[in-house]
Design an enzyme around this catalytic site. Structure first.
Site, PDB file in Angstrom:
ATOM      1  N   TYR A  57       8.303   9.856  42.406  1.00 10.41           N
ATOM      2  CA  TYR A  57       8.486   8.409  42.501  1.00 10.41           C
ATOM      3  C   TYR A  57       8.365   7.729  41.140  1.00 10.41           C
ATOM      4  O   TYR A  57       8.592   6.525  41.024  1.00 10.41           O
ATOM      5  CB  TYR A  57       7.474   7.799  43.473  1.00 10.41           C
ATOM      6  CG  TYR A  57       7.814   8.052  44.917  1.00 10.41           C
ATOM      7  CD1 TYR A  57       8.237   7.017  45.745  1.00 10.41           C
ATOM      8  CD2 TYR A  57       7.722   9.319  45.456  1.00 10.41           C
ATOM      9  CE1 TYR A  57       8.550   7.246  47.072  1.00 10.41           C
ATOM     10  CE2 TYR A  57       8.031   9.559  46.777  1.00 10.41           C
ATOM     11  CZ  TYR A  57       8.447   8.523  47.584  1.00 10.41           C
ATOM     12  OH  TYR A  57       8.772   8.756  48.892  1.00 10.41           O
ATOM     13  N   LYS A  73       1.537  21.103  48.077  1.00 12.22           N
ATOM     14  CA  LYS A  73       2.474  22.219  48.201  1.00 12.22           C
ATOM     15  C   LYS A  73       2.285  23.131  46.987  1.00 12.22           C
ATOM     16  O   LYS A  73       3.225  23.570  46.335  1.00 12.22           O
ATOM     17  CB  LYS A  73       3.912  21.695  48.289  1.00 12.22           C
ATOM     18  CG  LYS A  73       4.953  22.748  48.689  1.00 12.22           C
ATOM     19  CD  LYS A  73       4.736  23.316  50.072  1.00 12.22           C
ATOM     20  CE  LYS A  73       5.834  24.333  50.403  1.00 12.22           C
ATOM     21  NZ  LYS A  73       5.505  25.122  51.610  1.00 12.22           N
ATOM     22  N   ASP A  85       3.411  21.528  54.487  1.00  8.37           N
ATOM     23  CA  ASP A  85       4.258  21.772  55.652  1.00  8.37           C
ATOM     24  C   ASP A  85       3.434  22.103  56.894  1.00  8.37           C
ATOM     25  O   ASP A  85       3.715  21.615  57.989  1.00  8.37           O
ATOM     26  CB  ASP A  85       5.291  22.864  55.366  1.00  8.37           C
ATOM     27  CG  ASP A  85       4.706  24.097  54.695  1.00  8.37           C
ATOM     28  OD1 ASP A  85       3.528  24.070  54.340  1.00  8.37           O
ATOM     29  OD2 ASP A  85       5.443  25.089  54.541  1.00  8.37           O
ATOM     30  N   ASP A 137       4.168   9.898  51.675  1.00  9.88           N
ATOM     31  CA  ASP A 137       5.235   9.127  52.311  1.00  9.88           C
ATOM     32  C   ASP A 137       5.627   9.768  53.636  1.00  9.88           C
ATOM     33  O   ASP A 137       5.706   9.108  54.685  1.00  9.88           O
ATOM     34  CB  ASP A 137       6.434   9.067  51.370  1.00  9.88           C
ATOM     35  CG  ASP A 137       7.370   7.908  51.672  1.00  9.88           C
ATOM     36  OD1 ASP A 137       7.159   7.217  52.684  1.00  9.88           O
ATOM     37  OD2 ASP A 137       8.304   7.698  50.898  1.00  9.88           O
TER      38      ASP A 137
END
Length: 438
Positions: free
Chosen positions: A158, A250, A303, A327
Site C-alpha cells: 500500500y 505470510k 492463509d 485488509d
C-alpha cells in the site's frame, strides 16, 4: 496554517502529553460527510452522536463539529480532491471522523483514504469485529467472533511503489535488476522479449505482443513500522484484558518482509513486555508479576488464518498484521458478523494522538439521496471515537441504543430483508431508533 476555504467553529483543541489525550468539554472535531450515501449516513449518525453526548453529560459537554471536504464533493466545490484545509484540520484538531470517499479513476491520488493515512502517519488501522444480537449472519455462530485487528497502515504494497508495464521507470528497474541482481531478475518470468517470444511460440499462440510487459512493485516492511504497530497491539491487549495477540503473516513465502514482521513481533513481546517463550518457543507468554500476565503472543500464517477465523474463531482475540493481510481479514470477518455495512474502523497514531475514524464501506452511489442505507458503520466508528477520547459513557449509550434498535426489528433494508418479522425503515429513522433506545 490559516484556512483558505473553511472556518473552524468556536471550541477547544484536543492535545496530547506523554501519550495521554487532554480533551476539553467542547472539542472541535473535523468531519467529512462523504460521497454517495455519505450525506444520508452522516445526517443520521450525527444525531446519534449529539444525543449520546447530551444524555451522558447534559450541557457539560458538546461537540463543535467542523465540516471539511474531500472526494467528489470537494472536487465539485473546490476543484481539489483533497484540499490542504482538510489535512490541516485533522492535523490541528487531532481527532475526527469521515464517511466513505470516492477515489478518482486514473491519475492523481491513488486513494484518498490511503493519502490521509500517510499524510498524518496514521500507522494503526483499528478494526474491532463483534456480533450484535439479531444481526443476520451467514455463519452458524457469529457470537463467537470477537476480535480486534491492528492492521499496519503505512507500509507493505500500500506504500504505492509500483511502476506500470512499458514505462521508462519499469525498464530502469528491470535493467537495474538484470545488472545488479541477476538471480532475482531471472525470477521475473517474462522480463525479457526473448522469454516472452519463447512462451508464445511454445503454446502456439498467434497475435500476442512479444515485447516486455511487466509491472513491478516494491513491498517495504520496516523494523520501526512493525514495532510501533505490534507494540500498540500488545499494549491494547493488556489494557483491555484480552487473552492473546496473534501475529498474522505470510513469512513462509515472504521470509524477509512478512517473516521479519513475525520475528520483530516476538522481539517486541520479550523486550518491551517481558514475555518468555512457551515450550521452547516461538510462542510467548507474559509471566506472573508483570502487567498483562498470562497474555499469549503467537503467530499464524495468513492463509490458514482466513480459514480458522471461520472454523475456530475463539482461537483469535487481538490480531496484529501487515497492510494487505489486514485488509483481507477485516473484510472477511465483517461478513461473519453482518457485513461491512456496519463495520467500524479507526486510523490512529498513538504517539502523536492523531486519529480519523471512518466508514469502512464504499460510497454506494446508486443509493445516494434515497435515505435507505444502514448508518451503522459510521455510528460504530463514532462509538470508537468517543471511547478513544475517554468519553466512555457516550460510547456505551451508542452501543445500548444500537442493540435496542436491532432488537426492535425496525431496521434498514439490508437487515430487514434477512430478519424474520422485521419492519424496513429509512436510514434517518434508524438513527432515531438508536436514540430512542439509549
Amino acid at each position: 496554517m490559516p484556512y483558505r476555504d473553511v472556518t473552524p467553529p468556536a471550541g477547544g483543541r484536543i492535545s496530547i502529553t506523554n501519550g495521554k489525550l487532554t480533551v476539553p468539554d467542547h472539542p472541535v472535531l473535523p468531519f467529512i460527510r462523504g460521497d454517495g450515501t455519505g450525506p444520508d449516513i452522516w445526517a443520521a449518525s450525527v444525531r446519534v452522536f449529539d444525543a449520546a453526548v447530551q444524555k451522558a453529560y447534559g450541557d457539560q459537554r458538546k461537540i463543535a463539529w467542523f465540516e471539511v471536504f474531500a472526494g467528489e464533493a470537494s472536487k465539485t466545490k473546490f476543484d481539489n480532491w483533497l484540499p490542504d484545509d482538510t489535512v490541516e484540520a485533522f492535523r490541528e484538531f487531532l481527532v475526527g471522523i469521515k464517511g466513505p470517499l470516492t477515489t478518482p479513476v486514473g491519475g492523481g491520488i491513488r486513494s484518498l483514504n490511503v493519502a490521509l493515512r500517510q499524510m498524518l502517519d496514521l500507522y494503526v488501522c483499528l478494526r474491532p469485529v463483534q456480533w450484535f444480537t439479531g444481526v443476520p449472519s451467514p455463519v452458524k455462530h457469529p457470537e463467537k467472533v470477537d476480535m480486534v485487528i491492528f492492521r499496519e497502515n503505512t507500509e507493505d504494497i500500500y506504500a504505492g511503489i509500483e511502476y506500470a508495464s512499458g514505462t521508462p521507470e519499469v525498464q530502469k528497474l528491470l535493467d537495474f535488476l538484470a545488472k545488479e541482481f541477476p538471480k532475482a531478475f531471472d525470477k521475473i518470468r517474462f522480463g525479457t522479449k526473448a522469454k516472452a517470444e519463447e512462451f508464445w511460440q511454445r503454446v502456439g499462440a498467434q497475435g500476442f505482443p512479444s515485447d516486455v510487459q511487466v509491472g513491478l512493485g516494491i513491498k517495504p516492511v520496516s523494523y520501526s513500522g512493525s514495532v510501533r504497530l505490534i507494540h500498540s497491539a500488545i499494549a491494547y491487549a493488556i489494557k483491555n484484558r484480552r487473552k492473546s495477540v496473534t501475529l498474522v503473516h505470510k513469512g513462509n513465502i515472504m521470509k524477509f518482509t512478512e517473516g521479519a514482521f513475525r520475528d520483530w513481533g516476538y522481539q517486541v513481546a520479550k523486550q518491551f513486555f517481558g514475555a518468555v517463550e512457551m515450550d521452547g518457543g516461538p510462542w510467548c507468554r507474559i509471566p506472573e508479576g508483570k502487567p498483562g500476565a498470562g497474555l499469549v503472543i503467537k503467530d499464524a500464517i495468513a492463509d490458514i488464518t482466513l480459514q480458522q477465523v471461520l472454523t475456530r474463531p475463539t482461537d483469535f482475540d487481538v490480531i496484529a498484521t501487515l497492510n494487505l493481510n489486514g485488509d483481507y481479514l477485516s473484510d472477511a470477518l465483517a461478513a461473519q458478523v453482518g457485513g461491512i455495512g456496519i463495520a467500524p474502523g479507526g486510523n490512529i497514531n498513538y504517539i502523536s494522538g492523531h486519529a480519523i475514524f471512518e466508514a469502512t464501506h464504499g460510497t454506494a452511489p446508486k443509493y445516494a439521496g434515497k435515505d435507505m442505507v444502514n448508518p451503522g458503520s459510521v455510528v460504530l466508528s463514532g462509538e470508537m471515537m468517543f471511547r478513544y477520547l475517554g468519553w466512555a459513557e457516550a460510547a456505551d449509550l451508542i452501543l445500548k441504543g444500537l442493540n435496542g434498535a436491532i432488537a426492535s426489528k425496525r431496521v434498514t433494508y439490508d437487515f430487514a430483508r434477512l430478519m424474520e418479522g422485521a419492519t424496513e425503515i429509512k436510514c434517518s429513522q434508524f438513527g432515531d431508533n438508536i436514540v430512542a433506545h439509549m
